[in-house]
Design a protein around this motif. Structure first.
Motif, PDB file in Angstrom:
ATOM      1  N   LEU A  83       1.031  -1.274   0.076  1.00  0.00           N
ATOM      2  CA  LEU A  83       0.010  -0.117  -0.130  1.00  0.00           C
ATOM      3  C   LEU A  83       0.697   1.308   0.070  1.00  0.00           C
ATOM      4  CD1 LEU A  83      -2.802  -0.923   2.677  1.00  0.00           C
ATOM      5  CD2 LEU A  83      -2.806  -0.810   0.232  1.00  0.00           C
ATOM      6  N   LEU A  84       0.443   2.486  -0.661  1.00  0.00           N
ATOM      7  CA  LEU A  84       1.102   3.452  -0.513  1.00  0.00           C
ATOM      8  C   LEU A  84       0.853   4.273   0.846  1.00  0.00           C
ATOM      9  CD1 LEU A  84      -0.285   4.895  -4.023  1.00  0.00           C
ATOM     10  CD2 LEU A  84       2.224   4.519  -3.471  1.00  0.00           C
ATOM     11  N   PRO A  85       1.575   5.016   1.212  1.00  0.00           N
ATOM     12  CA  PRO A  85       1.140   5.995   2.476  1.00  0.00           C
ATOM     13  C   PRO A  85      -0.289   6.478   2.621  1.00  0.00           C
ATOM     14  CG  PRO A  85       3.445   6.405   1.700  1.00  0.00           C
ATOM     15  CD  PRO A  85       2.855   5.683   0.397  1.00  0.00           C
ATOM     16  N   GLN A  86      -1.059   6.749   1.593  1.00  0.00           N
ATOM     17  CA  GLN A  86      -2.326   7.078   1.512  1.00  0.00           C
ATOM     18  C   GLN A  86      -3.077   5.789   1.938  1.00  0.00           C
ATOM     19  OE1 GLN A  86      -3.690   9.691  -1.460  1.00  0.00           O
ATOM     20  NE2 GLN A  86      -5.782   9.409  -0.995  1.00  0.00           N
ATOM     21  N   GLY A  87      -2.865   4.525   1.032  1.00  0.00           N
ATOM     22  CA  GLY A  87      -3.652   3.612   1.510  1.00  0.00           C
ATOM     23  C   GLY A  87      -3.390   2.895   2.864  1.00  0.00           C
ATOM     24  N   LYS A  88      -2.328   3.115   3.496  1.00  0.00           N
ATOM     25  CA  LYS A  88      -1.973   2.730   4.935  1.00  0.00           C
ATOM     26  C   LYS A  88      -3.019   3.878   5.713  1.00  0.00           C
ATOM     27  CE  LYS A  88       2.734   0.665   3.859  1.00  0.00           C
ATOM     28  NZ  LYS A  88       4.043   0.895   4.258  1.00  0.00           N
ATOM     29  N   ALA A  89      -2.966   4.722   5.447  1.00  0.00           N
ATOM     30  CA  ALA A  89      -3.614   5.890   6.366  1.00  0.00           C
ATOM     31  C   ALA A  89      -5.196   5.514   6.111  1.00  0.00           C
ATOM     32  CB  ALA A  89      -3.449   7.062   5.942  1.00  0.00           C
ATOM     33  N   ARG A  90      -5.638   4.991   4.947  1.00  0.00           N
ATOM     34  CA  ARG A  90      -7.009   4.824   4.915  1.00  0.00           C
ATOM     35  C   ARG A  90      -7.422   3.533   5.394  1.00  0.00           C
ATOM     36  NH1 ARG A  90     -10.018   6.949   0.493  1.00  0.00           N
ATOM     37  NH2 ARG A  90      -8.232   6.970  -0.859  1.00  0.00           N
ATOM     38  N   ALA A  91      -6.434   2.537   5.573  1.00  0.00           N
ATOM     39  CA  ALA A  91      -6.541   1.029   6.296  1.00  0.00           C
ATOM     40  C   ALA A  91      -6.613   1.667   7.867  1.00  0.00           C
ATOM     41  CB  ALA A  91      -5.462   0.020   5.957  1.00  0.00           C
ATOM     42  N   GLU A  92      -5.883   2.563   8.152  1.00  0.00           N
ATOM     43  CA  GLU A  92      -6.158   2.826   9.807  1.00  0.00           C
ATOM     44  C   GLU A  92      -7.441   3.552   9.976  1.00  0.00           C
ATOM     45  OE1 GLU A  92      -4.474   2.082  12.180  1.00  0.00           O
ATOM     46  OE2 GLU A  92      -2.544   1.245  11.155  1.00  0.00           O
ATOM     47  N   LYS A  93      -8.115   4.341   9.121  1.00  0.00           N
ATOM     48  CA  LYS A  93      -9.256   5.103   9.177  1.00  0.00           C
ATOM     49  C   LYS A  93     -10.345   3.775   9.126  1.00  0.00           C
ATOM     50  CE  LYS A  93      -8.681   9.276   9.306  1.00  0.00           C
ATOM     51  NZ  LYS A  93      -9.253  10.510   9.736  1.00  0.00           N
ATOM     52  N   LEU A  94     -10.065   2.840   8.367  1.00  0.00           N
ATOM     53  CA  LEU A  94     -11.012   1.676   8.270  1.00  0.00           C
ATOM     54  C   LEU A  94     -11.064   0.923   9.635  1.00  0.00           C
ATOM     55  CD1 LEU A  94     -13.110  -0.362   6.624  1.00  0.00           C
ATOM     56  CD2 LEU A  94     -10.881  -1.565   6.126  1.00  0.00           C
ATOM     57  N   ALA A  95     -10.051   0.756  10.314  1.00  0.00           N
ATOM     58  CA  ALA A  95     -10.107   0.163  11.641  1.00  0.00           C
ATOM     59  C   ALA A  95     -10.924   1.201  12.540  1.00  0.00           C
ATOM     60  CB  ALA A  95      -8.495   0.057  12.087  1.00  0.00           C
ATOM     61  N   ALA A  96     -10.657   2.478  12.470  1.00  0.00           N
ATOM     62  CA  ALA A  96     -11.345   3.257  13.385  1.00  0.00           C
ATOM     63  C   ALA A  96     -13.035   3.324  12.974  1.00  0.00           C
ATOM     64  CB  ALA A  96     -10.978   4.848  13.124  1.00  0.00           C
ATOM     65  N   ARG A 136      -3.995  -8.010   2.381  1.00  0.00           N
ATOM     66  CA  ARG A 136      -3.625  -8.092   3.915  1.00  0.00           C
ATOM     67  C   ARG A 136      -3.233  -6.807   4.458  1.00  0.00           C
ATOM     68  NH1 ARG A 136       0.984 -11.337   2.882  1.00  0.00           N
ATOM     69  NH2 ARG A 136       0.578 -11.605   0.606  1.00  0.00           N
ATOM     70  N   GLN A 137      -2.699  -6.032   3.809  1.00  0.00           N
ATOM     71  CA  GLN A 137      -2.193  -4.677   4.515  1.00  0.00           C
ATOM     72  C   GLN A 137      -3.416  -3.834   4.661  1.00  0.00           C
ATOM     73  OE1 GLN A 137       0.911  -3.099   1.862  1.00  0.00           O
ATOM     74  NE2 GLN A 137       2.181  -4.699   2.666  1.00  0.00           N
ATOM     75  N   THR A 138      -4.453  -3.849   3.939  1.00  0.00           N
ATOM     76  CA  THR A 138      -5.736  -3.097   4.102  1.00  0.00           C
ATOM     77  C   THR A 138      -6.358  -3.757   5.280  1.00  0.00           C
ATOM     78  OG1 THR A 138      -5.796  -2.696   1.761  1.00  0.00           O
ATOM     79  CG2 THR A 138      -7.881  -2.524   3.241  1.00  0.00           C
ATOM     80  N   ALA A 139      -6.684  -4.990   5.624  1.00  0.00           N
ATOM     81  CA  ALA A 139      -7.450  -5.665   6.693  1.00  0.00           C
ATOM     82  C   ALA A 139      -6.345  -5.568   8.047  1.00  0.00           C
ATOM     83  CB  ALA A 139      -7.556  -7.010   6.219  1.00  0.00           C
ATOM     84  N   ALA A 140      -5.180  -5.445   7.753  1.00  0.00           N
ATOM     85  CA  ALA A 140      -4.037  -5.764   8.906  1.00  0.00           C
ATOM     86  C   ALA A 140      -4.753  -4.907  10.157  1.00  0.00           C
ATOM     87  CB  ALA A 140      -2.773  -5.309   8.613  1.00  0.00           C
ATOM     88  N   PRO A 141      -4.699  -3.411  10.199  1.00  0.00           N
ATOM     89  CA  PRO A 141      -5.241  -2.835  11.275  1.00  0.00           C
ATOM     90  C   PRO A 141      -6.720  -3.161  11.717  1.00  0.00           C
ATOM     91  CG  PRO A 141      -4.459  -1.210   9.582  1.00  0.00           C
ATOM     92  CD  PRO A 141      -4.721  -2.517   9.019  1.00  0.00           C
TER      93      PRO A 141
END
Length: 161
Positions: free
Chosen positions: A46-59, A78-83
């Protein structure tokens, strides 16, 4: 005689309320495409924006429960779901993205809410086969939509970083 009519009416209301309470509600299934990646790479991180979006999904999932999280066997899913998996302490299970009927059956059999992380070419079919309104074709830059499918209806939520 009026008392008898009243009792019959009351029993009818109680009976219909009991019948409605016995109807089964489907557990929600959440479906999202993996988040932001560079174009043209076979299995990118994931790009940094994708990682930030994955964290927002966790929130977004904070306070909710999941029985399972299903991802294809790619780093980006896997990186999208990890958080979400880490926050809710839910194991991540892989599925074959070429077999939509199988992942739909697994999601329905899970016995509770699940998250499926897919791809631009799989998410529309997954949503439709779960009973939701089929999304339009997803392009590479279409990141951040989360569909909730429950009781034959679907709702789209935007997850922004």
């Amino acid at each position: 005689m009026q008392v008898l009519r009243y009792l019959v009416a009351l029993l009818c209301v109680l009976g219909s309320t009991h019948a409605l309470a016995g109807q089964s509600q489907e557990a929600p299934v959440y479906v999202t495409r993996h988040y932001d990646t560079p174009a043209g790479q076979p299995d990118p991180d994931l790009l940094p924006q994708g990682k930030a979006r994955a964290e927002k999904l966790a929130a977004w999932f904070y306070g909710r429960t999941l029985k399972a999280i299903y991802v294809s066997d790619f780093k980006r899913t896997r990186q999208t779901a990890a958080p979400v998996a880490a926050m809710l302490d839910v194991p991540v299970e892989t599925y074959d993205p070429k077999d939509t009927p199988a992942i739909v059956a697994r999601a329905k059999a899970a016995g509770g809410p699940v998250l499926i992380v897919g791809h631009s070419n799989t998410v529309p079919d997954i949503v439709a086969q779960l009973g939701g309104t089929r999304p339009g074709e997803l392009k590479h830059e279409d990141f951040g939509d989360l569909w909730t499918i429950e009781n034959g209806a679907s709702e789209r939520t935007r997850i922004d970083p």
